[in-house]
Design a protein around this motif. Sequence first.
Motif, PDB file in Angstrom:
ATOM      1  N   ARG A 249     -37.650  24.039  26.633  1.00  0.00           N
ATOM      2  CA  ARG A 249     -37.816  24.420  28.036  1.00  0.00           C
ATOM      3  C   ARG A 249     -39.281  24.712  28.354  1.00  0.00           C
ATOM      4  NH1 ARG A 249     -33.426  25.692  31.109  1.00  0.00           N
ATOM      5  NH2 ARG A 249     -31.398  25.878  30.083  1.00  0.00           N
ATOM      6  N   LYS A 250     -39.950  25.415  27.454  1.00  0.00           N
ATOM      7  CA  LYS A 250     -41.359  25.742  27.678  1.00  0.00           C
ATOM      8  C   LYS A 250     -42.214  24.472  27.685  1.00  0.00           C
ATOM      9  CE  LYS A 250     -41.046  30.349  25.587  1.00  0.00           C
ATOM     10  NZ  LYS A 250     -41.531  31.237  24.491  1.00  0.00           N
ATOM     11  N   LEU A 251     -41.917  23.565  26.773  1.00  0.00           N
ATOM     12  CA  LEU A 251     -42.663  22.312  26.735  1.00  0.00           C
ATOM     13  C   LEU A 251     -42.416  21.499  28.006  1.00  0.00           C
ATOM     14  CD1 LEU A 251     -42.231  21.148  23.024  1.00  0.00           C
ATOM     15  CD2 LEU A 251     -44.382  21.727  24.166  1.00  0.00           C
ATOM     16  N   ASP A 252     -41.185  21.505  28.485  1.00  0.00           N
ATOM     17  CA  ASP A 252     -40.866  20.753  29.691  1.00  0.00           C
ATOM     18  C   ASP A 252     -41.642  21.310  30.889  1.00  0.00           C
ATOM     19  OD1 ASP A 252     -39.447  18.747  31.122  1.00  0.00           O
ATOM     20  OD2 ASP A 252     -38.093  20.265  31.881  1.00  0.00           O
ATOM     21  N   PHE A 253     -41.725  22.621  30.997  1.00  0.00           N
ATOM     22  CA  PHE A 253     -42.507  23.238  32.071  1.00  0.00           C
ATOM     23  C   PHE A 253     -43.981  22.872  31.930  1.00  0.00           C
ATOM     24  CE2 PHE A 253     -45.216  26.772  33.491  1.00  0.00           C
ATOM     25  CZ  PHE A 253     -44.883  26.803  34.840  1.00  0.00           C
ATOM     26  N   LEU A 254     -44.474  22.897  30.716  1.00  0.00           N
ATOM     27  CA  LEU A 254     -45.874  22.566  30.472  1.00  0.00           C
ATOM     28  C   LEU A 254     -46.181  21.121  30.868  1.00  0.00           C
ATOM     29  CD1 LEU A 254     -48.374  24.027  29.431  1.00  0.00           C
ATOM     30  CD2 LEU A 254     -47.807  23.255  27.127  1.00  0.00           C
ATOM     31  N   MET A 255     -45.223  20.224  30.663  1.00  0.00           N
ATOM     32  CA  MET A 255     -45.429  18.829  31.047  1.00  0.00           C
ATOM     33  C   MET A 255     -45.576  18.693  32.560  1.00  0.00           C
ATOM     34  SD  MET A 255     -45.682  17.665  28.150  1.00  0.00           S
ATOM     35  CE  MET A 255     -46.264  16.121  28.825  1.00  0.00           C
TER      36      MET A 255
END
Length: 296
Positions: A249-255
Amino acid sequence: MIRSMTGFASASGSLPPHAWDWELRSVNGKGLDLRVRVPDWITGLEVGLRKLIGSEVRRGNLTLSLRMTRDDEAGALQINEAQLASVLKAMVSVEAHAAKAGVALAPSRAADIVAVRGVLEQAGNEDDAAPLAAALMSEATALLADFNAMRDAEGAALRKLLTAQLDEIAALTEQASTLAEARADALSETLGRNLAKVMDSSDAADPDRVAQELALLAVKSDVTEEIDRLAAHVEAARDLIAEGGPVGRKLDFLMQEFNREANTLCAKAQNTELTRCGLALKTVIDQMREQVQNVE
């Protein structure tokens, strides 16, 4: 290490007279959606399985199926003692009445008696489900371990791919920084020429006001902040991947943040080479975001 949300595992086992086959599979999901298909007559099994899987899996659409068979489904035959006694008593009464009426009856045979409804019946298949449930839960633990091993293997491949994509984004960000610095002199010269044209063509133009507008244009075309944020996002993504665990989830937000900065960079570029670099960044970011969708 990071894990993939995609996984599969199967197993077979038995505890006579029962045998079974397990299948556990998962695909990507925004949260944890667990579907458990097990026999409802095994008390507590579904609750235990949900608790077991919930302790190991954080995200994904999972389906756990258990198919069971029994090797003596037909069951043994047994004599219903009470029904047999009633039939024999009735036979004695019938023979007595026949004798009084002078009617001769053929001798009764065992096959005739057991053919009477209710004398011969199927034995019940009532089992103690507790030992069966314990055996199934023990095997489910091993099944989950195999499932996680596959997710770990796919996660390792994802980590390698994501790291390579971050390296590419970092290289393109550095290239964008170099191009932005090279563009600065040309942009300053262009703005100076524009200022001179405005001043020459209009005697009423306020030099200070024109200079302020041109300065504002220069600020709006500055991509320093976007480049700095892209570099910061690269480091944040590297930290999340190194941290491991359920960081999808954090990586998706960062993308999303990566994509926003790349879009702004392209909008401010005003330079062919810098625009190409920004588009290359968007391409890699989109590719990376597709892979991030697989991370738990």
